[in-house]
Scaffold this active site. Structure first.
Site, short mmCIF file in Angstrom:
data_model
loop_
_atom_site.label_atom_id
_atom_site.label_comp_id
_atom_site.label_asym_id
_atom_site.label_seq_id
_atom_site.Cartn_x
_atom_site.Cartn_y
_atom_site.Cartn_z
N LYS A 1 -54.06 8.48 3.22
CA LYS A 1 -54.75 8.19 1.95
C LYS A 1 -53.70 7.99 0.86
CE LYS A 1 -57.17 8.93 -1.95
NZ LYS A 1 -56.63 9.06 -3.32
N GLU B 1 -57.13 5.88 -10.42
CA GLU B 1 -56.60 7.24 -10.23
C GLU B 1 -55.31 7.43 -11.01
OE1 GLU B 1 -56.49 8.59 -6.14
OE2 GLU B 1 -54.92 10.04 -6.59
#
Ligand code: MEV
Length: 429
Positions: free
Chosen positions: A271, A94
């Site tokens: 998260k 990411e």
């Protein structure tokens, strides 16, 4: 894997403050971090060949291997934890996770750094018995047999016991009197190992002794991935001036309160926290599935779901803290042949599993702070999209080069090339 592979041993101090590391080429960055952490020739060779693992090593790690699968191997900078510098290896796909963690670590560093402490490495081995006659009366009997149960457990892990670790405590729970379901939780100190194999061995060794004492049928004998006695806590202060002013500090505290009040937000908050923990855990060869399972179960212990970290406003800025179970190892595991993981350990230079747990918790706190700061100011999309575009542009460029280097076709139609580039972009997004 070992944690002392650097030529001068783990105690050598690292300089984690490397301004502008991102501005250098990949090769130059590798040279800079290799020098900063004083890594071995083997780690330098790993960088020189661009990292990764060969397919033969991959074949020895898993089953039905057909190729290897790559991820970027990055290094987060600026971490100061318990007054010591750390370079943190991270493996994550990411965009912005590494930049965000490094940036937040710099802000915290300017305000005094992180502080972390971890419990001893106490894992839980579970032994399940079913159809136990008179289950309601077994608790005292099993508690009275602690020494016999510990002896059986310790005899199954002699090397651990030689190093001063082993069975420490037990708890007996009757889950159903009707079905005679009894569980014995054995708490085992596994030292610097993650400890899954060790406690599974203990559970299997202790089960027949439990059965001989209370009868019934032996069920599962396995660790619990909720190691409640193996917690890590991290703390930091950050000055309002370091994070862009009082308004942003207020926004971060309000965002934290939102997560405390609403489980839908708490999940996303967590998260963001786990972005950092997982990325470092993957690079360091840790069982990130077990880390994830334990962290979320911990958040749900009281029946709801709470954030792993909180941020409170202070006069100067913010105080952030986190608390979570974290089973990680700085020795052992099946990954010592993996050069990526060995190199990651040479960079992070921890001397124990507890120290490693502290580093991971601080990376989580940094990732969380960076996310909340962006959300409380310009929003997350601006930074995300900048990095995302960089990634897609690079993919487009690669595709164009591939198309250009293909052998000439009889009549290369421009429209076809455009379609190829467009579909490459779709795939990489
Ligand atoms: C994205 O990977 C993580 C965030 O959603 C975390 C958060 O919302 O706190 C930005």
């Amino acid at each position: 894997m070992t944690n002392s592979t650097g030529p001068k041993g783990p105690t050598r101090r690292v300089n984690a403050r490397i301004p502008g590391l991102f501005k250098h080429s990949v090769e130059e960055r590798a040279r800079i971090v290799a020098e900063s952490a004083d890594v071995s020739d083997r780690a330098r060779a790993f960088f020189a060949r661009g990292g990764g693992i060969d397919v033969t090593s991959a074949d020895a790690m898993s089953e039905n291997v057909v190729a290897t699968f790559g991820l970027p191997f990055s290094v987060a900078t600026n971490f100061a934890i318990n007054q010591r510098d750390y370079l943190v290896p991270m493996a994550v796909e990411e965009p912005s996770v590494v930049a965000a963690a490094s940036n937040a670590a710099r802000m915290v560093r300017e305000s005094g750094g992180f502080f972390a402490d971890a419990d001893a490495s106490i894992m839980t081995a579970q032994v399940q018995l079913d159809d136990v006659p008179d289950a309601a009366s077994v608790v005292a009997k099993l508690e009275g047999a602690r020494d016999a149960l510990f002896d059986a457990g310790d005899r199954s892990i002699p090397k651990m016991v030689e190093r001063g670790f082993g069975c420490r405590d037990l708890a007996v729970r009757v889950l159903s009197v009707e079905h005679g379901v009894v569980v014995v939780d054995l708490f085992v100190d596994v030292g610097d190992a993650m400890g899954a194999n060790c406690v599974d061995t203990v559970a299997e060794a202790v089960a027949p002794v439990v059965q001989s004492l209370i009868g019934g049928r032996i069920g599962l004998r396995i660790l619990s991935n909720l190691p409640l006695r193996r917690r890590v806590r991290a703390f930091c202060r950050v000055d309002a001036s370091a994070i862009g002013g009082a308004e942003i500090a207020d926004g971060i505290a309000r965002a934290s309160r939102f997560a405390e009040l609403d489980m839908f937000r708490a999940v996303t908050h967590n998260k963001g926290f786990m972005n950092g923990v997982d990325a470092a855990a993957v690079a360091l060869g840790q069982d990130w599935r077990s880390i994830e399972a334990g962290a979320h179960a911990f958040c749900a212990l009281d029946g709801g779901y709470k954030p792993l970290s909180t941020w409170k406003r202070t006069e100067q800025g913010l105080e952030g803290r986190c608390d979570l179970p974290l089973a990680v190892g700085s020795v052992g595991g099946s990954t010592s042949a993996n050069d990526a993981i060995r190199t990651a350990f040479e960079l992070v230079r921890v001397e124990s599993a507890r120290e490693l747990a502290g580093v991971l918790a601080c990376v989580g706190l940094a990732s969380n702070l960076a996310a909340l700061r962006a959300l409380a100011s310009e929003g997350i999309q601006k930074g995300h999209m900048k990095l995302h575009h960089r990634k897609t542009e690079a993919a487009d460029q690669r595709r164009r080069e591939e198309v250009r280097s293909e052998p000439p076709r009889s009549e290369p139609p421009a429209a076809e090339e455009a379609t190829a580039v467009a579909s490459a972009r779709t795939v990489t997004r």
